[in-house]
Motif scaffolding. Structure first.
Motif, PDB file in Angstrom:
ATOM      1  N   ILE A 112       0.844  -1.197   0.000  1.00  0.00           N
ATOM      2  CA  ILE A 112       0.000   0.000   0.000  1.00  0.00           C
ATOM      3  C   ILE A 112       0.879   1.247   0.000  1.00  0.00           C
ATOM      4  O   ILE A 112       1.803   1.371   0.812  1.00  0.00           O
ATOM      5  CB  ILE A 112      -0.932   0.007   1.224  1.00  0.00           C
ATOM      6  CG1 ILE A 112      -1.742  -1.295   1.282  1.00  0.00           C
ATOM      7  CG2 ILE A 112      -1.860   1.220   1.189  1.00  0.00           C
ATOM      8  CD1 ILE A 112      -2.550  -1.461   2.564  1.00  0.00           C
ATOM      9  N   TRP A 113       0.567   2.152  -0.923  1.00  0.00           N
ATOM     10  CA  TRP A 113       1.267   3.433  -1.012  1.00  0.00           C
ATOM     11  C   TRP A 113       0.274   4.582  -0.798  1.00  0.00           C
ATOM     12  O   TRP A 113      -0.917   4.439  -1.114  1.00  0.00           O
ATOM     13  CB  TRP A 113       1.887   3.630  -2.387  1.00  0.00           C
ATOM     14  CG  TRP A 113       2.994   2.713  -2.777  1.00  0.00           C
ATOM     15  CD1 TRP A 113       4.338   2.956  -2.699  1.00  0.00           C
ATOM     16  CD2 TRP A 113       2.885   1.408  -3.370  1.00  0.00           C
ATOM     17  NE1 TRP A 113       5.061   1.899  -3.194  1.00  0.00           N
ATOM     18  CE2 TRP A 113       4.192   0.925  -3.613  1.00  0.00           C
ATOM     19  CE3 TRP A 113       1.794   0.601  -3.709  1.00  0.00           C
ATOM     20  CZ2 TRP A 113       4.446  -0.315  -4.184  1.00  0.00           C
ATOM     21  CZ3 TRP A 113       2.049  -0.643  -4.273  1.00  0.00           C
ATOM     22  CH2 TRP A 113       3.354  -1.080  -4.504  1.00  0.00           C
ATOM     23  N   PRO A 114       0.737   5.732  -0.319  1.00  0.00           N
ATOM     24  CA  PRO A 114      -0.130   6.916  -0.261  1.00  0.00           C
ATOM     25  C   PRO A 114      -0.604   7.288  -1.663  1.00  0.00           C
ATOM     26  O   PRO A 114       0.106   7.070  -2.648  1.00  0.00           O
ATOM     27  CB  PRO A 114       0.787   8.005   0.317  1.00  0.00           C
ATOM     28  CG  PRO A 114       1.903   7.267   0.975  1.00  0.00           C
ATOM     29  CD  PRO A 114       2.094   6.000   0.198  1.00  0.00           C
ATOM     30  N   ARG A 119       0.790   7.837  -9.290  1.00  0.00           N
ATOM     31  CA  ARG A 119       1.298   7.927 -10.659  1.00  0.00           C
ATOM     32  C   ARG A 119       2.615   7.163 -10.799  1.00  0.00           C
ATOM     33  O   ARG A 119       2.822   6.417 -11.767  1.00  0.00           O
ATOM     34  CB  ARG A 119       1.499   9.395 -11.041  1.00  0.00           C
ATOM     35  CG  ARG A 119       1.902   9.584 -12.503  1.00  0.00           C
ATOM     36  CD  ARG A 119       0.690   9.463 -13.395  1.00  0.00           C
ATOM     37  NE  ARG A 119       1.013   8.978 -14.720  1.00  0.00           N
ATOM     38  CZ  ARG A 119       0.209   9.111 -15.763  1.00  0.00           C
ATOM     39  NH1 ARG A 119      -0.976   9.698 -15.622  1.00  0.00           N
ATOM     40  NH2 ARG A 119       0.531   8.634 -16.935  1.00  0.00           N
ATOM     41  N   GLU A 120       3.504   7.339  -9.843  1.00  0.00           N
ATOM     42  CA  GLU A 120       4.794   6.649  -9.883  1.00  0.00           C
ATOM     43  C   GLU A 120       4.601   5.136  -9.849  1.00  0.00           C
ATOM     44  O   GLU A 120       5.221   4.392 -10.623  1.00  0.00           O
ATOM     45  CB  GLU A 120       5.656   7.090  -8.702  1.00  0.00           C
ATOM     46  CG  GLU A 120       7.018   6.415  -8.656  1.00  0.00           C
ATOM     47  CD  GLU A 120       7.831   6.811  -7.433  1.00  0.00           C
ATOM     48  OE1 GLU A 120       8.978   6.347  -7.321  1.00  0.00           O
ATOM     49  OE2 GLU A 120       7.306   7.580  -6.590  1.00  0.00           O
ATOM     50  N   GLN A 224      -7.033   7.510 -12.161  1.00  0.00           N
ATOM     51  CA  GLN A 224      -6.798   8.581 -11.196  1.00  0.00           C
ATOM     52  C   GLN A 224      -7.947   9.579 -11.177  1.00  0.00           C
ATOM     53  O   GLN A 224      -8.373  10.038 -10.117  1.00  0.00           O
ATOM     54  CB  GLN A 224      -5.484   9.289 -11.522  1.00  0.00           C
ATOM     55  CG  GLN A 224      -4.256   8.472 -11.183  1.00  0.00           C
ATOM     56  CD  GLN A 224      -2.986   9.297 -11.256  1.00  0.00           C
ATOM     57  OE1 GLN A 224      -2.642   9.833 -12.297  1.00  0.00           O
ATOM     58  NE2 GLN A 224      -2.299   9.388 -10.136  1.00  0.00           N
ATOM     59  N   ASN A 225      -8.461   9.911 -12.344  1.00  0.00           N
ATOM     60  CA  ASN A 225      -9.585  10.851 -12.412  1.00  0.00           C
ATOM     61  C   ASN A 225     -10.825  10.281 -11.734  1.00  0.00           C
ATOM     62  O   ASN A 225     -11.593  11.011 -11.094  1.00  0.00           O
ATOM     63  CB  ASN A 225      -9.899  11.194 -13.870  1.00  0.00           C
ATOM     64  CG  ASN A 225      -8.806  12.032 -14.517  1.00  0.00           C
ATOM     65  OD1 ASN A 225      -8.035  12.697 -13.830  1.00  0.00           O
ATOM     66  ND2 ASN A 225      -8.730  11.992 -15.834  1.00  0.00           N
ATOM     67  N   ALA A 226     -11.027   8.975 -11.868  1.00  0.00           N
ATOM     68  CA  ALA A 226     -12.183   8.337 -11.230  1.00  0.00           C
ATOM     69  C   ALA A 226     -12.068   8.405  -9.718  1.00  0.00           C
ATOM     70  O   ALA A 226     -13.049   8.652  -9.013  1.00  0.00           O
ATOM     71  CB  ALA A 226     -12.301   6.888 -11.691  1.00  0.00           C
ATOM     72  N   VAL A 227     -10.863   8.195  -9.216  1.00  0.00           N
ATOM     73  CA  VAL A 227     -10.658   8.247  -7.771  1.00  0.00           C
ATOM     74  C   VAL A 227     -10.864   9.658  -7.246  1.00  0.00           C
ATOM     75  O   VAL A 227     -11.489   9.872  -6.205  1.00  0.00           O
ATOM     76  CB  VAL A 227      -9.251   7.731  -7.405  1.00  0.00           C
ATOM     77  CG1 VAL A 227      -8.959   7.974  -5.936  1.00  0.00           C
ATOM     78  CG2 VAL A 227      -9.148   6.244  -7.708  1.00  0.00           C
ATOM     79  N   VAL A 228     -10.378  10.652  -7.972  1.00  0.00           N
ATOM     80  CA  VAL A 228     -10.574  12.045  -7.569  1.00  0.00           C
ATOM     81  C   VAL A 228     -12.056  12.386  -7.543  1.00  0.00           C
ATOM     82  O   VAL A 228     -12.559  13.024  -6.613  1.00  0.00           O
ATOM     83  CB  VAL A 228      -9.822  12.996  -8.522  1.00  0.00           C
ATOM     84  CG1 VAL A 228     -10.221  14.443  -8.250  1.00  0.00           C
ATOM     85  CG2 VAL A 228      -8.320  12.829  -8.357  1.00  0.00           C
ATOM     86  N   ALA A 229     -12.792  11.920  -8.554  1.00  0.00           N
ATOM     87  CA  ALA A 229     -14.227  12.216  -8.630  1.00  0.00           C
ATOM     88  C   ALA A 229     -14.999  11.588  -7.483  1.00  0.00           C
ATOM     89  O   ALA A 229     -16.049  12.088  -7.076  1.00  0.00           O
ATOM     90  CB  ALA A 229     -14.787  11.715  -9.962  1.00  0.00           C
ATOM     91  N   LEU A 230     -14.457  10.478  -6.958  1.00  0.00           N
ATOM     92  CA  LEU A 230     -15.150   9.765  -5.887  1.00  0.00           C
ATOM     93  C   LEU A 230     -14.465   9.977  -4.541  1.00  0.00           C
ATOM     94  O   LEU A 230     -14.642   9.186  -3.608  1.00  0.00           O
ATOM     95  CB  LEU A 230     -15.180   8.261  -6.204  1.00  0.00           C
ATOM     96  CG  LEU A 230     -15.989   7.845  -7.437  1.00  0.00           C
ATOM     97  CD1 LEU A 230     -15.749   6.382  -7.756  1.00  0.00           C
ATOM     98  CD2 LEU A 230     -17.467   8.116  -7.233  1.00  0.00           C
ATOM     99  N   SER A 231     -13.699  11.046  -4.417  1.00  0.00           N
ATOM    100  CA  SER A 231     -12.877  11.243  -3.224  1.00  0.00           C
ATOM    101  C   SER A 231     -13.695  11.410  -1.950  1.00  0.00           C
ATOM    102  O   SER A 231     -13.183  11.195  -0.857  1.00  0.00           O
ATOM    103  CB  SER A 231     -11.966  12.460  -3.419  1.00  0.00           C
ATOM    104  OG  SER A 231     -12.745  13.629  -3.648  1.00  0.00           O
ATOM    105  N   ASN A 232     -14.961  11.777  -2.071  1.00  0.00           N
ATOM    106  CA  ASN A 232     -15.796  11.930  -0.886  1.00  0.00           C
ATOM    107  C   ASN A 232     -16.671  10.708  -0.634  1.00  0.00           C
ATOM    108  O   ASN A 232     -17.583  10.736   0.176  1.00  0.00           O
ATOM    109  CB  ASN A 232     -16.682  13.174  -1.029  1.00  0.00           C
ATOM    110  CG  ASN A 232     -15.864  14.451  -1.050  1.00  0.00           C
ATOM    111  OD1 ASN A 232     -14.894  14.582  -0.321  1.00  0.00           O
ATOM    112  ND2 ASN A 232     -16.247  15.385  -1.914  1.00  0.00           N
TER     113      ASN A 232
END
Length: 271
Positions: A112-114, A119-120, A224-232
Motif C-alpha cells: 500500500i502506497w499513499p 502515478r509513480e 486517477q480521475n475516477a478516484v478524484v471524482a469519488l474522493s468523498n
C-alpha cells in the motif's frame, strides 16, 4: 458441488484440506452458480485459468424438463455455451471442477502506497506487468476508505515457490515509499476472505467494469480521475490482471476444445 448450497468458501475450504485448489473468486460468500456460468475470475486465473477453464462437467435442467449432464463428451455444444455464456441455457444443479495440487501456504498479501505516489506506482506497473510469470498475480487498486484516506494498493498472490515469488516481486517493492507491506507466506484463505467485509451482504454499492488491452498512460489517467471524482465516497477502483500465456493459447492445457469458450476477451490485460 451443488450451486444451491455452494459458496466459493466451500470450494476453497474443501479442496485445500486435500492439498488441492481450483480458481475461485475474490469474495468468499459469492455463489458458485453465477460465478462459474459468468466465467469465473480469481487470484489464480493466471496459472490455472478461469473457473470455466476448470469446469469438467455440469448437471443442467433444460427448458424441455430434461436433466442433462454436459461435458466435452456429452452435449459438447451446450457445455461450450455454459462456460461463460451466461445462465440462460438451463438451471445448473451441480458442477464438477478440475483440481490442482497446491500448498495453501502462499506468498501473498498487499503493498500500500499513499495516493500521492499513485502515478509513480502505476507508471512502473504499466511497464512491468507484461513480463510477469503466470505464477504471479498482482492486482492494482485505488481505494478511498471509510475514514476518507485514499491509497494505491497492489494485491499479490504467488502460486509457486515463495522464494521465487519474493525475487520476482522485489522490483515493485522498491518503487516509491510504501506505507504498508503485508506480503508474506500465509494461508491462502487469508487472501480469499479479506474482502468479505468490504462486499458484505447488505452493503449498498454499485459496481461497473470494463476491459483494457493494456495498462497504458491513458488508462492510468482515467483511473486517477475516477478516484478524484469519488474522493468523498467510499470507493474502489481496481484491476484484475488477466493476460497469461495460458489464456492466449486456447485449447492447449486448460480448455477442453480447440474452440475457445464464449468469453471473448482473454487476450485483454485487465478487467
Amino acid at each position: 458441488l451443488r450451486p444451491g448450497r455452494g459458496l466459493l468458501n466451500g470450494i476453497d475450504t474443501a479442496s485445500l484440506q486435500h492439498g488441492l485448489v481450483t480458481t475461485a473468486g475474490v469474495v468468499s460468500h459469492t455463489g458458485v452458480g453465477g460465478f462459474t456460468l459468468g466465467g469465473g475470475y480469481g487470484r489464480l486465473n493466471r496459472k490455472y485459468g478461469l473457473a470455466v477453464d476448470n469446469l469438467v462437467s455440469a448437471d443442467l435442467v433444460t427448458a424441455d424438463g430434461q436433466i442433462r449432464t454436459v461435458s466435452a463428451e456429452q452435449d459438447p455444444d451446450l457445455f461450450w455455451a455454459i462456460r461463460g455464456g451466461g445462465g440462460n441455457f438451463g438451471v445448473a444443479t451441480q458442477f464438477e471442477y478440475k483440481l490442482h495440487p497446491f500448498d495453501r501456504n502462499v506468498f501473498s498479501g498487499a503493498i500500500i502506497w499513499p495516493i500521492e505516489q499513485a502515478r509513480e506506482v502505476l507508471d512502473f506497473y504499466g511497464g512491468w506487468y507484461a513480463g510477469l510469470s503466470d505464477d504471479l498475480y498482482v492486482g492494482p487498486a485505488m481505494v478511498t476508505m471509510p475514514d476518507g484516506v485514499s491509497a494505491v494498493v497492489m494485491e499479490v498472490v504467488y502460486a509457486g515457490d515463495p522464494a521465487a515469488g519474493e525475487k520476482e516481486l522485489a522490483p515493485l517493492r522498491k518503487v516509491g515509499k510504501p506505507m504498508k507491506d503485508t506480503v508474506t507466506v500465509q494461508d491462502y484463505m487469508v487472501m480469499q476472505t479479506q474482502e468479505d467485509g468490504t462486499w458484505a451482504h447488505g452493503v449498498r454499492s454499485y459496481a461497473k467494469n470494463g476491459m483494457a488491452r493494456e495498462f497504458s498512460p491513458a488508462l492510468i489517467d482515467a483511473i486517477q480521475n475516477a478516484v478524484v471524482a469519488l474522493s468523498n465516497t467510499v470507493s474502489l477502483t481496481t484491476g484484475q490482471l488477466l493476460r497469461t500465456r495460458r489464456a492466449r493459447v486456447i485449447g492447449k492445457g486448460l480448455n477442453t476444445f480447440n474452440d475457445p469458450s464464449p468469453i471473448g476477451f482473454r487476450s485483454n490485460a485487465l478487467k
